[in-house]
Design an enzyme around this catalytic site. Structure first.
Site, PDB file in Angstrom:
ATOM      1  N   SER A   3       0.810  -1.217   0.000  1.00  0.00           N
ATOM      2  CA  SER A   3       0.000   0.000   0.000  1.00  0.00           C
ATOM      3  C   SER A   3       0.842   1.264   0.000  1.00  0.00           C
ATOM      4  CB  SER A   3      -0.951  -0.012   1.199  1.00  0.00           C
ATOM      5  OG  SER A   3      -1.898  -1.054   1.048  1.00  0.00           O
ATOM      6  N   PHE A   4       2.047   1.183   0.541  1.00  0.00           N
ATOM      7  CA  PHE A   4       2.933   2.350   0.548  1.00  0.00           C
ATOM      8  C   PHE A   4       3.296   2.766  -0.877  1.00  0.00           C
ATOM      9  CE2 PHE A   4       6.988   4.579   1.057  1.00  0.00           C
ATOM     10  CZ  PHE A   4       6.688   5.446   2.097  1.00  0.00           C
TER      11      PHE A   4
ATOM     12  N   VAL B 104      -4.569  -3.319   1.405  1.00  0.00           N
ATOM     13  CA  VAL B 104      -5.038  -3.647   2.751  1.00  0.00           C
ATOM     14  C   VAL B 104      -3.854  -3.549   3.698  1.00  0.00           C
ATOM     15  CG1 VAL B 104      -4.792  -6.141   2.393  1.00  0.00           C
ATOM     16  CG2 VAL B 104      -6.269  -5.311   4.208  1.00  0.00           C
TER      17      VAL B 104
ATOM     18  N   HIS C 249       4.102   1.098  12.626  1.00  0.00           N
ATOM     19  CA  HIS C 249       4.220   0.960  11.176  1.00  0.00           C
ATOM     20  C   HIS C 249       2.861   1.093  10.485  1.00  0.00           C
ATOM     21  CE1 HIS C 249       4.719  -1.454   7.400  1.00  0.00           C
ATOM     22  NE2 HIS C 249       5.789  -0.692   7.317  1.00  0.00           N
TER      23      HIS C 249
END
Length: 161
Positions: free
Chosen positions: A63-64, A85, A93
């Site tokens: 996702s980053f 997700v 984190h």
């Protein structure tokens, strides 16, 4: 578009000719395969319902990485949908990844003027992700919802092009 009071957007009420002409990119993270498969399936189903024969699907590690991929694709598409997700663990984190994905995708949309459908699940447990992934027995289908929102916004914004 979730929870009590969420709008009902029916893709069949969009002008079929306008919707089918849209270029759609779907960027999907790779973590949590079962959940991601459900999100991607729902997104592709929504695209098909709108008459989009071949949306572009790009997979990224997590996702980053969604914002940078969306930023690269946005100038070439009428709408981008980001699917991912993030499940809370025992460290901060989770907070950093969720904040980076959310603010990064918002920035892409505002900076480019291209709607970015937000289909990133931020969950405390894996079960919460499963419940929202559009899988058999799921309560919600966030992949479908993200595409629906992005396409409806793209059709609305087309009149101002």
């Amino acid at each position: 578009m979730s929870g009590h009071g969420a709008p009902t957007i029916d893709l069949t009420t969009l002008n079929p000719e306008e919707a089918s002409q849209l270029k759609l990119a779907i960027v999907a993270a790779s973590w949590h395969t079962q959940i991601m498969d459900g999100l991607v399936d729902g997104a592709l189903r929504a695209a098909k319902e709108a008459g989009i024969a071949e949306p572009t699907l790009l997979r990224v590690p997590g996702s980053f990485e969604l914002p940078v991929a969306a930023a690269r694709l946005a100038p070439h598409f009428d709408a981008v949908v980001a699917l991912g997700v993030v499940i809370r663990g025992g460290t901060p984190h989770f907070d950093y990844v969720c904040q980076a994905a959310t603010s990064g995708l918002t920035d892409v949309s505002v900076r480019t003027g291209v709607p970015v459908g937000f289909g990133v699940l931020t969950c405390d447990t894996e079960q919460q992700g499963i419940d929202r992934a559009g899988l058999p027995g799921s309560k919600e289908d966030k992949g479908h919802e993200a595409v629906t929102a992005a396409l409806a916004t793209a059709v609305t914004l087309k009149q101002f092009s």
